[in-house]
Enzyme design. Structure first.
Site, short mmCIF file in Angstrom:
data_model
loop_
_atom_site.label_atom_id
_atom_site.label_comp_id
_atom_site.label_asym_id
_atom_site.label_seq_id
_atom_site.Cartn_x
_atom_site.Cartn_y
_atom_site.Cartn_z
N GLY A 136 0.82 -1.20 0.00
CA GLY A 136 0.00 0.00 0.00
C GLY A 136 0.86 1.25 0.00
O GLY A 136 2.05 1.22 0.31
N CYS A 137 0.25 2.39 -0.34
CA CYS A 137 1.01 3.64 -0.48
C CYS A 137 1.49 4.17 0.87
O CYS A 137 2.68 4.43 1.06
CB CYS A 137 0.18 4.67 -1.24
SG CYS A 137 -1.49 4.93 -0.58
N PHE A 138 0.58 4.33 1.83
CA PHE A 138 0.99 4.74 3.16
C PHE A 138 1.98 3.73 3.74
O PHE A 138 2.98 4.10 4.36
CB PHE A 138 -0.21 4.84 4.10
CG PHE A 138 -0.90 6.18 4.12
CD1 PHE A 138 -0.18 7.36 4.25
CD2 PHE A 138 -2.28 6.26 4.01
CE1 PHE A 138 -0.83 8.59 4.28
CE2 PHE A 138 -2.93 7.48 4.04
CZ PHE A 138 -2.22 8.65 4.17
N ALA A 139 1.68 2.45 3.54
CA ALA A 139 2.54 1.39 4.09
C ALA A 139 3.96 1.50 3.55
O ALA A 139 4.93 1.33 4.30
CB ALA A 139 1.96 0.02 3.77
N THR A 140 4.10 1.81 2.27
CA THR A 140 5.43 1.95 1.68
C THR A 140 6.21 3.06 2.36
O THR A 140 7.35 2.86 2.80
CB THR A 140 5.32 2.22 0.17
OG1 THR A 140 4.73 1.08 -0.47
CG2 THR A 140 6.68 2.50 -0.44
#
Length: 327
Positions: A136-140
């Site tokens: 995921g984007c936030f996760a990255t």
């Protein structure tokens, strides 16, 4: 040498649009089909208008089951449904940009095992994989801020995260909080403490630091800009700032897209690139880590192409030599 054939499912969204843009200039791959039931028969440039004059391909509602690699750009929870309803050849590699297969408990599907596709965490596993769960984007952004600490067993207190994402993070479908009149000159939080990306963040931290038992306190925010994620992360750190910098620079010394900067950061440095930039600041016993990415590229489609490159043995940066829109 023959190029690999690419199929894209869910072709009308932002992540598919960025995949198409990147693949058009990829020297080792070519687009075989872009699947969209709602747009079948329409030119792709009618939806992705930045491709006018560059691409004459049309959307289709049929699939080629023999493509070399398939990108799933579907809403979260829909990849499993699609793969249950459609079969592909044993040679077809799959990269899912949704969240269906990111967690350990969800990585097995049918006779497939999905590998979590964060290159800075497990590049060698990605190289051997046939099926990838794209992060995921936030996760990255948040994982890249924390992994060097976890690698050295240094996260021993709660981690506090405040991160802001652009409007493209919400996808193309309109809702109350995505209309221009609501988003412009506005700012708000959403899903406080409970965002779905916390699962994969905790999973990766524990992969490197098995003893991790503290809480990651995450406050996601909506910004009034189109693309990018600006994340600030802080936790206790007893070492010096120089020790922290050495630790981060060592961890990312072989990374092709993640860099540690000595200067303060701003989003224009990464928008339209596959980069993650990290900056460190020490205040008393707190280490502040700033992590910035383009949510549609390093946070989605760019990272998916990076994973494809690793899976097929291409140069990791192929198709991703992008300059930021600095001014």
């Amino acid at each position: 040498m023959k190029k690999i054939e690419v199929g894209i499912i869910g072709g009308a969204g932002y992540t598919a649009g960025e995949l198409i843009r990147l693949l058009m200039f990829h020297r080792e791959a070519e687009i075989n089909f872009v699947y969209s039931t709602s747009n079948a028969g329409n030119k792709i440039c009618k939806v992705h208008q930045d491709l006018e004059g560059s691409l004459d391909l049309k959307f289709t509602d049929t699939i080629n089951p023999n493509v070399d690699v398939l990108f799933l750009c579907l809403g979260h929870g829909n990849s499993v449904k699609f793969l249950k309803a459609n079969s592909f050849s044993d040679k077809t590699k799959i990269i899912d940009l949704g969240n269906d297969f990111r967690l350990e408990k969800d990585k097995f599907f049918d006779n497939k095992t999905f590998v979590y596709g964060l290159p800075e965490l497990q590049k060698e596993a990605i190289k051997k994989a046939d099926y990838i769960a794209n992060p995921g984007c936030f996760a990255t952004a948040i994982q890249l801020a924390l992994l060097p600490l976890a690698e050295n067993n240094l996260i021993n207190s709660d981690v506090h995260v405040n991160a802001v994402t652009g409007s493209t993070g919400a996808g193309t479908s309109l809702s109350e909080t995505t209309h221009f009149t609501w988003r412009d000159n506005n700012f708000s939080y959403y899903k406080p403490f409970t965002h779905q990306h916390l699962g994969e963040i905790n999973q990766s931290v524990k992969q490197l630091q098995e003893s991790f038992s503290s809480e990651i306190v995450f406050m996601p925010n909506r910004g009034n800009f189109s693309r990018g994620i600006f994340a600030t992360v802080y936790t206790n750190f007893e070492g010096t700032l120089e020790e922290a910098k050495n630790l981060y620079k060592t961890f990312y010394q072989d990374s092709r897209f993640t860099f540690v900067s000595d200067e303060d950061l701003h989003l224009k440095q990464v928008v339209n690139t596959n980069k993650c930039l990290i900056h460190l600041h020490k205040h008393n016993n707190k280490l502040l880590i700033t992590s910035i990415i383009d949510n549609l590229l390093k946070g989605a489609s760019g990272q998916a192409i990076q994973n494809m490159n690793l899976m097929f043995g291409f140069e990791e940066t192929e198709g991703l030599q992008l300059k930021a829109n600095y001014f």
